[in-house]
Design an enzyme around this catalytic site. Structure first.
Site, short mmCIF file in Angstrom:
data_model
loop_
_atom_site.label_atom_id
_atom_site.label_comp_id
_atom_site.label_asym_id
_atom_site.label_seq_id
_atom_site.Cartn_x
_atom_site.Cartn_y
_atom_site.Cartn_z
N CYS A 134 -72.00 16.13 29.08
CA CYS A 134 -70.77 16.90 28.83
C CYS A 134 -69.87 16.97 30.06
O CYS A 134 -68.65 16.76 29.98
CB CYS A 134 -71.14 18.30 28.39
SG CYS A 134 -72.49 19.04 29.34
N HIS A 174 -66.94 24.21 29.36
CA HIS A 174 -67.24 23.99 30.78
C HIS A 174 -65.94 23.84 31.55
O HIS A 174 -65.01 23.18 31.09
CB HIS A 174 -68.03 22.70 30.97
CG HIS A 174 -69.39 22.71 30.35
ND1 HIS A 174 -69.94 23.80 29.73
CD2 HIS A 174 -70.33 21.73 30.27
CE1 HIS A 174 -71.15 23.50 29.30
NE2 HIS A 174 -71.40 22.25 29.59
#
Lengths: 260, 260
Positions: free
Chosen positions: A130, A242
């Site tokens: 990710c 994130h």
């Protein structure tokens, strides 16, 4: 192109599998048939896709008959055990785990960055970590324009990257902390509410596993091992998304306006 | 050494001033007399020191008569205006703000790191930025043992570093977020609850003001401009205590065991 695809999702009950299911619906992906696969524990549960109720099946080596496309996100060990069977049976697998990312003959693809690499697949396309993906999307145009000598990246990773249960545990811990109660520790080894934590094993290189992924995957995706990458990753008490803060040393000069 | 000191705290009602007051009591510092100074707004309020009630006085240029030691933490602009007067009147000032840190003739001291520098004071000793201090304490023994070529530091700074009101606002915002209510924005320009934020102005160098402080202050404290410093600073939804994650390139080899 087929008119429609027989799709299977491996890890359908997880936070990622569930989002995949939602995206297939949201983007009106041409789904001919849909198999939702998970562990024995989840088999028999019901999920909804376009109004239809679909029963979760237990993932076995027989799960991949009559499947064109597999989206897999049930962890690296599950992928290592079952995905080779899916490939053997003729399916194209997009694997979201770290199981095959660094294999030389398996393309590691971010569609916005190195879509070409996907063409060379042998039934299996790996999807990066990710944190690597979002960094690559931001840096590729800069890399193409002026080259990159060095990347110093700090990540601030949300608890959703751990699991859906981790999201719930952050809600619980936050409430407990505000009320001065003892903190429940189930998914997290430490208090995550109002805290910042390491959440990956440190390797002999001194980097943790997440940081090593960002370094190696960057080199593979850009086909350029000469880029110096210093990655610093932590988990923060954020539910979803994130964040990253990236400093880049380019080979040629680039103004801020050009970079933007 | 005096047997006791006539002490003044500038910014006594702030989060730092209050902690200074607590430490003077906790460490049984030889306080002969104590002046608590703050802005006009706080004048007349009462604080407690060793059971005695002390009235806050408004900070003026006349505040420093009969004072030996001044602990100052009311912001750089207040220090710039009033601290030269305190020095003129003969007090020794420990200034916690950024006002004088980079002046060549003013020592910038971390007691565990460069206490020697304090001896050269001319009535004023500056105290580094919070993030610099804790990094210096950790790195000084490594610097002495094997030298340091390069530091890559990421900070995760608590809201207490902003103000006591910011701590309260994080409590409020967190409760609002959990209850799905609109988020109050008073001390913070963005939502801080369950978020990570930039909290300093970016400079022309591309670094923000906090990062520049860490770079310049490191060079001054270690008297070594040759150290490469990359600092990445963010504010995190943590109440108290800044965290830092530091990667160091040493000049000579150092094992992990030796570093520890």
């Amino acid at each position: 192109m087929h008119e429609s695809y027989r799709v299977a999702i491996v890890g359908a009950t997880g936070a990622v599998g569930n989002t995949m299911l939602g995206l297939l619906e949201e983007r009106t992906f041409p789904v001919g048939s849909l198999k939702l696969l998970a562990s024995h524990r989840s088999a028999g549960e019901i999920l909804t896709f376009k109004g239809a109720h679909i029963e979760i099946e237990e993932l076995t080596h027989d799960s991949f008959e009559d499947v064109d496309l597999v989206f897999s996100s049930a962890g690296a060990s599950v992928s290592r055990e079952f995905i080779p069977t899916a490939v053997e049976k003729g399916a194209l697998v997009i694997d979201n785990t770290s199981a095959f990312r660094m294999h030389d003959d398996i393309p590691l693809v971010v569609p916005e960055v190195n879509m070409d690499a996907a063409q060379k697949h042998n039934g299996l396309i790996a999807n990066p970590n990710c944190s690597t993906i979002q960094m690559m999307v931001a840096l590729k145009p800069i890399y193409d324009a002026v080259g990159i000598k060095r990347i110093v990246v700090s990540t601030y990773q949300s608890v959703s990257g751990k699991s859906g249960q981790a999201v719930n545990e952050l809600v619980l811990q936050t409430t407990e902390a505000l009320e001065g109660k003892p903190i429940t520790l189930d998914r997290f080894p430490h208090q995550m509410a109002f805290n910042v934590a390491f959440d990956w094993t440190f390797t002999d290189s001194g980097d943790n596993e997440e940081e090593l992924k960002m370094i190696k995957e960057t080199h593979k995706i850009l086909s350029d091992d000469s880029i110096g990458v210093s990655a610093t990753t932590v988990r923060v008490p954020v539910f979803f998304a994130h964040s990253e803060y990236i400093k880049v040393e380019t080979k040629k000069k680039l103004t801020q306006a050009e970079a933007l």
